[in-house]
Design a protein around this motif. Sequence first.
Motif, PDB file in Angstrom:
ATOM      1  N   VAL A  29       0.843  -1.190   0.000  1.00  0.00           N
ATOM      2  CA  VAL A  29       0.000   0.000   0.000  1.00  0.00           C
ATOM      3  C   VAL A  29       0.881   1.244   0.000  1.00  0.00           C
ATOM      4  N   GLU A  55       2.803  -3.843   3.830  1.00  0.00           N
ATOM      5  CA  GLU A  55       2.255  -4.898   2.988  1.00  0.00           C
ATOM      6  C   GLU A  55       0.852  -5.291   3.436  1.00  0.00           C
ATOM      7  N   HIS A  56       0.064  -5.675   2.454  1.00  0.00           N
ATOM      8  CA  HIS A  56      -1.287  -6.155   2.707  1.00  0.00           C
ATOM      9  C   HIS A  56      -1.567  -7.264   1.702  1.00  0.00           C
ATOM     10  N   ASP A  57      -1.672  -8.495   2.187  1.00  0.00           N
ATOM     11  CA  ASP A  57      -1.897  -9.620   1.279  1.00  0.00           C
ATOM     12  C   ASP A  57      -3.372  -9.690   0.918  1.00  0.00           C
ATOM     13  N   GLN A 113     -13.837 -11.521   1.383  1.00  0.00           N
ATOM     14  CA  GLN A 113     -12.434 -11.567   1.045  1.00  0.00           C
ATOM     15  C   GLN A 113     -12.167 -12.654  -0.002  1.00  0.00           C
TER      16      GLN A 113
END
Length: 481
Positions: free
Chosen positions: A87, A96-98, A369
């Motif tokens: 991001v 980080e964003h998985d 999700q």
Amino acid sequence: MTLNNVKETGPGTETDVLIVGAGPTGLALACDLARRGVRALVVEQSATLFPGSRGKGIQPRTMEVFDDLGVVDAVLASGGKAPVGMVWQDGSRQGEHDMFERSGPTDTEPYGEPWLLPQWRTQQILYARLRELGGEVSFGTALTGLSQDAYGVTAQLSTGTAATTGTSTIRAAYAVAADGGRSTVRRILSIAMNGESVDPAPMLVADVRIPTLDRLNWHVFPGGSAGYFAVCPLPGTDDFQAVGQFAEGEPDTSPSGVRKLIAARTHLTEDEVTEVLWASDFRPRAAMADRFREGRVFLAGDAAHVHSPAGGQGLNTSVQDVYNLGWKLGQVLRHGAPEALLDTYEQERLPVAAQMLGLSTRIHRGEEQRGAATMQLGLGYRGGPLASGGAGALEAGDRAPDGPLPGGRRIFDLFRGPHFTLLAVGTDAELPVLDDELVHTHRIEAYEPYGKGLFLVRPDGYVGWAGEDMSGLAEYLVRCC
């Protein structure tokens, strides 16, 4: 196969199946039919294969399909795992964003997470496989008319450029519309497409080269009121896929417009975008055809259902449509199965497509999700028209699990090919003598994901019939073979 060398295959027909469209849907079907000895003529209006990355995520269940079709090694060699998201805000990395729920391969599920491969490369791989199997695509060939009778379909085709246009007529036993969301075939048949706009904001997708941007992450720029923007490295290439949402205005898909957009939404400059290879705009929509069959004509892929790209369900659902249809056409055309078998295509696939449309829409809207459901390993046909019985740990309609066998082989090795597979798992029940061309029979030791019992696995990898003895198997085979 070209228009000039089709051969007679039956009374009044020049080919078995006419496939309209050479995207992943049409090419996957053509590969499946070719290995079954079914003649297929693939016509594609464009002069070449589609050039963009659009459908870049291949789900684990589709990887299993590609395994069976003989292309999974090329897919693995050409692609890679989805990178973890990074991001950005005001030119700085925020962390980080998985975006995916990841799981590694297991004995039962050998492909544990989505695999990234640009759509153009997937199509190249399928096209190469089709040619290995003796098939071909007739490029620059547009469908202009289609009619049908009790014995087949008649298609009018136009070929060439505006200056050298030629026309021809071809007869086929069946036709399959694999010609996308704006399907000419669907329009000719007057089949309605009903659904909703997933998002009122238009979107742009483009393939670009940005040498100064690292390829370790899927770069995400939240964008605020301007709209979401992301840049994803495409494994096996020097390219990135850029995707942007437009809260206001319409996308400019010209190279200069794409460069200006990237500079406006990210910390990158226009000059850092050294190439714009392809660009397109679209409005996310979820819609499905009222029916997937009209007589001797079938709708598959985007011609039957269109998805938001969120969650990566469109291409995957499309490939699995034709994986369901291909073996049924093969059984009817080459092995004399009842034509009623073809009715089960719509009966099985329409509910699955509706389920995947809902999933894509919820993911796009942030209501769900990207989890196990997106991998499509849990989909099946329990309670469907070709599901009969149960044994051990499985019911008819379930996906047949993979697993290790002595000597380094795997259960999926037994399934690979156009045949049915009768598995006797942990039982010494008497087995019938069956036509080895149609049904391969194997005994294996008891295996927990199956339990003990007899399992007839369809050519598309789902349990069709299951039981503790042979009761009902003969009747089931009559319906399919």
